[in-house]
Design a protein around this motif. Structure first.
Motif, PDB file in Angstrom:
ATOM      1  N   ILE A   1       4.800  13.775  -1.733  1.00  0.00           N
ATOM      2  CA  ILE A   1       5.105  13.052  -0.495  1.00  0.00           C
ATOM      3  C   ILE A   1       4.580  11.633  -0.669  1.00  0.00           C
ATOM      4  CG2 ILE A   1       4.923  12.998   2.013  1.00  0.00           C
ATOM      5  CD1 ILE A   1       3.998  15.950   1.853  1.00  0.00           C
ATOM      6  N   GLU A   2       5.481  10.663  -0.556  1.00  0.00           N
ATOM      7  CA  GLU A   2       5.123   9.260  -0.749  1.00  0.00           C
ATOM      8  C   GLU A   2       5.026   8.570   0.609  1.00  0.00           C
ATOM      9  OE1 GLU A   2       7.426   8.507  -4.979  1.00  0.00           O
ATOM     10  OE2 GLU A   2       8.582   8.534  -3.113  1.00  0.00           O
ATOM     11  N   PHE A   3       3.864   7.998   0.889  1.00  0.00           N
ATOM     12  CA  PHE A   3       3.661   7.249   2.120  1.00  0.00           C
ATOM     13  C   PHE A   3       3.693   5.763   1.779  1.00  0.00           C
ATOM     14  CE2 PHE A   3       2.140  11.360   3.319  1.00  0.00           C
ATOM     15  CZ  PHE A   3       2.350  11.460   4.697  1.00  0.00           C
TER      16      PHE A   3
ATOM     17  N   ASN B   1       0.843  -1.187   0.000  1.00  0.00           N
ATOM     18  CA  ASN B   1       0.000   0.000   0.000  1.00  0.00           C
ATOM     19  C   ASN B   1       0.882   1.241   0.000  1.00  0.00           C
ATOM     20  OD1 ASN B   1      -1.972   1.930   0.260  1.00  0.00           O
ATOM     21  ND2 ASN B   1      -2.802   1.162   2.179  1.00  0.00           N
ATOM     22  N   ILE B   2       0.995   1.893  -1.139  1.00  0.00           N
ATOM     23  CA  ILE B   2       1.788   3.114  -1.287  1.00  0.00           C
ATOM     24  C   ILE B   2       0.857   4.217  -1.776  1.00  0.00           C
ATOM     25  CG2 ILE B   2       3.718   4.232  -2.465  1.00  0.00           C
ATOM     26  CD1 ILE B   2       5.025   1.506  -2.754  1.00  0.00           C
ATOM     27  N   GLN B   3       0.813   5.320  -1.051  1.00  0.00           N
ATOM     28  CA  GLN B   3      -0.031   6.459  -1.402  1.00  0.00           C
ATOM     29  C   GLN B   3       0.841   7.685  -1.631  1.00  0.00           C
ATOM     30  OE1 GLN B   3      -3.351   6.112  -1.876  1.00  0.00           O
ATOM     31  NE2 GLN B   3      -3.133   3.934  -1.326  1.00  0.00           N
ATOM     32  N   VAL B   4       0.547   8.430  -2.706  1.00  0.00           N
ATOM     33  CA  VAL B   4       1.339   9.598  -3.060  1.00  0.00           C
ATOM     34  C   VAL B   4       0.474  10.851  -2.956  1.00  0.00           C
ATOM     35  CG1 VAL B   4       2.775  10.703  -4.810  1.00  0.00           C
ATOM     36  CG2 VAL B   4       2.736   8.199  -4.630  1.00  0.00           C
ATOM     37  N   VAL B   5       0.923  11.797  -2.150  1.00  0.00           N
ATOM     38  CA  VAL B   5       0.252  13.093  -2.017  1.00  0.00           C
ATOM     39  C   VAL B   5       0.939  14.045  -2.987  1.00  0.00           C
ATOM     40  CG1 VAL B   5      -0.410  14.949  -0.461  1.00  0.00           C
ATOM     41  CG2 VAL B   5      -0.202  12.603   0.404  1.00  0.00           C
ATOM     42  N   THR B   6       0.210  14.511  -3.976  1.00  0.00           N
ATOM     43  CA  THR B   6       0.808  15.307  -5.045  1.00  0.00           C
ATOM     44  C   THR B   6       0.927  16.779  -4.661  1.00  0.00           C
ATOM     45  OG1 THR B   6      -1.311  15.807  -6.097  1.00  0.00           O
ATOM     46  CG2 THR B   6      -0.232  13.739  -6.726  1.00  0.00           C
ATOM     47  N   ASN B   7       1.770  17.471  -5.405  1.00  0.00           N
ATOM     48  CA  ASN B   7       1.944  18.906  -5.190  1.00  0.00           C
ATOM     49  C   ASN B   7       0.642  19.656  -5.440  1.00  0.00           C
ATOM     50  OD1 ASN B   7       2.783  21.744  -6.662  1.00  0.00           O
ATOM     51  ND2 ASN B   7       4.122  21.242  -4.940  1.00  0.00           N
ATOM     52  N   ARG B   8      -0.142  19.182  -6.394  1.00  0.00           N
ATOM     53  CA  ARG B   8      -1.429  19.815  -6.684  1.00  0.00           C
ATOM     54  C   ARG B   8      -2.345  19.735  -5.464  1.00  0.00           C
ATOM     55  NH1 ARG B   8      -4.883  20.291 -11.151  1.00  0.00           N
ATOM     56  NH2 ARG B   8      -6.812  21.280 -10.468  1.00  0.00           N
ATOM     57  N   THR B   9      -2.359  18.589  -4.812  1.00  0.00           N
ATOM     58  CA  THR B   9      -3.180  18.417  -3.610  1.00  0.00           C
ATOM     59  C   THR B   9      -2.732  19.373  -2.513  1.00  0.00           C
ATOM     60  OG1 THR B   9      -3.429  16.071  -4.161  1.00  0.00           O
ATOM     61  CG2 THR B   9      -4.017  16.747  -1.939  1.00  0.00           C
ATOM     62  N   LEU B  10      -1.423  19.440  -2.296  1.00  0.00           N
ATOM     63  CA  LEU B  10      -0.878  20.312  -1.258  1.00  0.00           C
ATOM     64  C   LEU B  10      -1.206  21.778  -1.534  1.00  0.00           C
ATOM     65  CD1 LEU B  10       2.622  18.599  -0.972  1.00  0.00           C
ATOM     66  CD2 LEU B  10       0.728  18.365   0.636  1.00  0.00           C
ATOM     67  N   THR B  11      -1.153  22.166  -2.805  1.00  0.00           N
ATOM     68  CA  THR B  11      -1.445  23.551  -3.183  1.00  0.00           C
ATOM     69  C   THR B  11      -2.907  23.882  -2.936  1.00  0.00           C
ATOM     70  OG1 THR B  11       0.310  23.542  -4.850  1.00  0.00           O
ATOM     71  CG2 THR B  11      -1.405  25.211  -5.072  1.00  0.00           C
ATOM     72  N   ASP B  12      -3.803  22.982  -3.339  1.00  0.00           N
ATOM     73  CA  ASP B  12      -5.234  23.232  -3.152  1.00  0.00           C
ATOM     74  C   ASP B  12      -5.584  23.366  -1.668  1.00  0.00           C
ATOM     75  OD1 ASP B  12      -5.636  23.179  -5.859  1.00  0.00           O
ATOM     76  OD2 ASP B  12      -6.500  21.167  -5.921  1.00  0.00           O
ATOM     77  N   GLN B  13      -4.891  22.597  -0.821  1.00  0.00           N
ATOM     78  CA  GLN B  13      -5.183  22.610   0.608  1.00  0.00           C
ATOM     79  C   GLN B  13      -4.369  23.672   1.356  1.00  0.00           C
ATOM     80  OE1 GLN B  13      -4.449  18.575   1.863  1.00  0.00           O
ATOM     81  NE2 GLN B  13      -6.141  17.747   0.678  1.00  0.00           N
TER      82      GLN B  13
END
Length: 806
Positions: free
Chosen positions: A224-226, A149-161
């Motif tokens: 950010i890769e979890f 289980n690898i989840q990637v939080v993208t720069n686009r997500t971080l920017t929107d939030q």
């Protein structure tokens, strides 16, 4: 019983999906046909993330990492396929479909793989979903096919939030991830699957003490890769609970830039600049420069957190096969007294006003300089083999103080104490690994082999402290005096070198290790069935708190299996072991042992609607031996630990991310976590079998939706909304003596509006819309009078950002 039922449910689901898919795959006698194809670049590489659509229909598909696409249940006839990319002419190819047959189509684009990657970056195609991990995770396998289980939080997500640092809400985007209070924006201290997970940056383990590293400013972060579960086979010594890997921004080969300004409640003033371009006309020398500066106050009096970051990167493409990248990250933090965020009361949590503080005006603060340098070499030996080598040096300097009361009185008053906290950390790390993708007969081999080495040291002086209040005149929370305290402020002696002071205070930690690892992912049946076999040998030594060095050698195996039920669905099972060096000071004076553990995990992953969004459902069980946990009979600032014996963490995780409709992006997740002691080490009386191991919430639910209007008068306008809900919180150091005094459930609602047109984007978000009193904390029985401590989050607050791309 609940975890058993959930695991059975997941197994049943996997079985049903498998049977259904097999039945579906064989059901081609209804007169319909299938279109199946592969898209490649001009240099023969698979073309991923190319939109393929059937003209005059609503059916479309986003090619996977192997450039593949497919359309099932297509009526017989002749169709035109349209392949489109931003900035390039649409490619049209005709295909004829016959009843109960598969029509194969191979399309060759007139752009190279390098040009395609630039198109993907420029168009922002990654959005909220990424299909392949960064090269720093070393894997060649697409996330859909990876048995983990690898989840990637993208720069686009971080920017929107509007996330501005690693501790600023990024974890809401991953199932089961929590963060205990830890001095605001100083350290992230992230937990998942029942334990604190390891912090990585660009593939290097950057943990050098319990408290580090300094949270990354998001100005220089790409993704950010979890990684859930053990990852020691690919990234130094990893924790069975997982890790997060911060991937920094690199040059893209485009000449572009972006500047932004953010204003917010409580005196937040922030600006960033991102420059990306070529240093030479032939494009061999590229650069990326990210800058940020921030002044940040607090809803509490006398607190501040001012930071700036400088992150230049230069890359040199020697030829088509060889690339050298040099990178430097510098962060400067100037913040108020570490520990000033805590509130104390013998009456229970949240029994003081939300903006309560005991921080006096004029108290000494903390200054931190954080440097990191990277050198990365990548060389394509051939189309099948790639070699990567990288080295890094991290230097961390801290000059500051921390605060914690020295005496708690029965009437709720206490004596405030300020202690010195000067620290110096150095980490020297090197990695080299080889990736191969070859075939032996019908079997595909994705090979990974490499070596890791590291030498780390951490020095800290906690040996001087000073009571700023007196016994006759203690601090009274009911009548707080935040002026100059009766005893004044401390003047610490820093004339002696830090190493000598750290030696006297017992604040020295050293670690060095070297390891080799080999992995082979064997692909059978046209790579529909994949078997992963791996092993790692680690040799390490570590010392802490002035004790002699401990030495250990260990072999950790790994086995995983993943099967593609169809091109968009994969099921997997994993068994992995971990071996983790840990540093600490045992409360009983004994030596610290490395953690050993194993993880068993099963799951199902699926891409929906042509890969626009993805879901992952996983169940796991982790056994960990020798893990340290904070000694509940000692103060949190003491650094004293106890060894549990064996801990079992188990749970269910669900993640959804991607674009579920035109203009609508979503991140949603849920996790059930249960972590308990199943064996107790001899002589340990502070815990017993069945006790909860703190550091998680039993139920964690998050969601974030972002909708952008794509047509009409409101084109470019959008709305965002999201929430976090935690129940069964065990994120404390020590449980309260009665259930009615435990941490309450947590619910936070955020939302906002944005407008994007051309080069300009305006984003406004409201955080904690419901204005709830949100906090995390712990019961402390070790103090002279038992107390509750907590750190409150900000009341309703706003941020407004304006960015301009050029």
């Amino acid at each position: 019983m609940m975890i058993v039922k959930l695991t059975r449910l997941l197994l049943t689901f996997i079985l049903l999906v498998t049977v259904n898919s097999i039945s579906f795959a064989g059901n081609e006698d209804d007169g319909s046909g299938t279109i199946r194809g592969t898209v490649t670049t001009s240099d023969g590489q698979p073309a991923s993330m190319v939109n393929v659509s059937i003209k005059n229909t609503k059916r479309n598909f986003l090619t996977d990492e192997d450039g593949r696409f497919s359309f099932r249940n297509v009526a017989p006839g002749t169709y035109e396929l349209e392949l489109s990319m931003v900035g390039h002419q649409t490619v049209v190819q005709s295909v004829t479909v016959e009843a109960n047959k598969t029509s194969d189509v191979n399309v060759h684009l007139q752009i190279s793989d390098k040009q395609l990657q630039e198109v993907i970056i420029k168009s922002g195609s990654s959005g909220y979903k990424i299909t392949k991990p960064s090269s720093s995770l070393r894997l060649q396998t697409p996330l859909l096919e990876t048995p983990q289980n690898i989840q990637v939080v993208t720069n686009r997500t971080l920017t929107d939030q509007q996330v501005i640092s690693m501790s600023d809400g990024a974890i809401r985007n991953v199932s089961g991830v929590t963060r205990a209070e830890h001095w605001g924006d100083l350290y992230a201290n992230i937990s998942a699957r029942g334990s604190q997970i390891q912090a990585f940056r660009n593939g290097f383990n950057v943990v050098n003490s319990f408290w580090g590293p300094l949270t990354e400013d998001m100005s220089f972060v790409e993704n950010i890769e979890f990684v859930k579960g053990p990852a020691g086979f690919m990234l130094s010594s990893g924790d069975p609970s997982g890790l997060y890997n911060v991937v920094t921004k690199k040059p893209t080969g485009q000449t572009k830039g972006e500047a932004s300004i953010t204003l917010g409640s409580y005196d937040l003033y922030r600006s960033t600049l991102d420059l990306d371009g070529k240093l030479s006309s032939d494009g061999k020398f590229l650069y990326r420069l990210n800058l940020s500066a921030q002044n940040k106050g607090s809803f509490r009096a006398n607190e501040y957190n001012d930071r700036y970051a400088i992150a230049p990167v230069i890359s040199y493409q020697a030829d088509d096969k060889t690339k050298l990248t040099l990178e430097y990250n510098y962060q400067r933090a100037n913040m108020s007294d570490v520990g000033s965020f805590y509130v104390f009361s013998p009456d229970g949590y949240a029994t003081k006003p939300r903006d309560f503080t005991s921080q006096p005006s004029g108290a000494p603060g903390t200054k931190i300089d954080d440097h990191s340098v990277y050198v990365n070499l990548q060389h394509d030996i051939s189309k099948q083999w790639k070699f990567t080598a990288q080295v890094a040096k991290f230097i961390y300097d801290q000059k500051g103080v921390s605060s914690w009361p020295s005496v708690f009185n029965a009437d709720g008053t206490y004596i405030r104490n300020i202690a010195i906290w000067d620290a110096h950390s150095e980490m020297n790390m090197a990695q080299a690994f080889l990736n191969g993708d070859i075939k032996t007969g019908p079997v595909r081999h994705r090979i990974l082999a490499g070596i890791d080495m590291a030498k780390k040291s951490y020095l800290a002086d906690w040996g001087q402290s000073f009571d700023i209040d007196t016994e006759a005149n203690p601090f009274d929370p009911n009548n707080p005096n935040l002026g100059i305290p009766e005893n004044g402020y401390p003047v610490f002696d820093r004339t002696t070198p830090l190493r000598e002071r750290a030696q006297a205070a017992g604040g020295i930690q050293d670690m060095r290790y070297s390891s080799i690892y080999v992995q082979d992912e064997l692909g059978f049946l046209d790579n529909k069935l994949r078997l992963t076999l791996a092993g790692r040998y680690t040799d390490l030594q570590q010392s802490a708190w002035g004790a002699a060095a401990d030495k250990a050698k260990h072999v950790t195996p790994r086995a995983g299996i993943s099967a593609s039920v169809n091109p968009s669905t994969a099921v997997y099972a994993l068994y992995d072991q971990a071996f983790i060096p840990q540093s600490g000071q045992m409360a009983n004076g004994k030596k610290v042992q490395p953690i050993t553990g194993n993880n068993m995990e099963i799951g199902v992953k699926k891409d929906w609607f042509g890969g626009k969004w993805n879901t992952t459902l996983a169940a796991y069980r982790i056994l960990k031996n020798n893990e340290l946990t904070a000694d509940p009979a000692s103060p949190p600032t003491s650094g004293l630990s106890i060894e549990l014996g064996q801990k079992r963490s188990q749970g269910i995780e669900f993640d959804l991310r991607g674009t579920i409709a035109k203009g609508l992006n979503i991140v949603a997740n849920y996790a059930y976590t249960n972590s308990k002691v199943v064996k107790v080490s001899e002589g340990v009386t502070a815990v017993k079998v069945g006790d909860i191991v703190p550091g998680y919430a039993k139920n964690t639910t998050n969601a974030w939706l972002n909708y952008k209007v794509s047509d009409g008068v409101l084109k470019g306008a959008g709305i965002s909304a999201g929430f976090t809900w935690l129940s069964g919180r065990a994120t404390y150091w020590e449980a309260a003596p009665s259930k009615d005094k435990d941490l309450k459930d947590y619910f936070r609602l955020d939302g906002g509006l944005f407008w994007e047109q051309g080069q300009i984007r305006i984003t406004g978000n409201i955080f904690n819309i419901l204005d709830k009193y949100l906090y995390s904390g712990s019961y402390e029985s070790w103090t002279s009078t038992p107390v509750y401590d907590w750190q409150a989050e900000a009341p309703r607050n706003v941020r407004l950002s304006v960015s301009y791309k050029f």
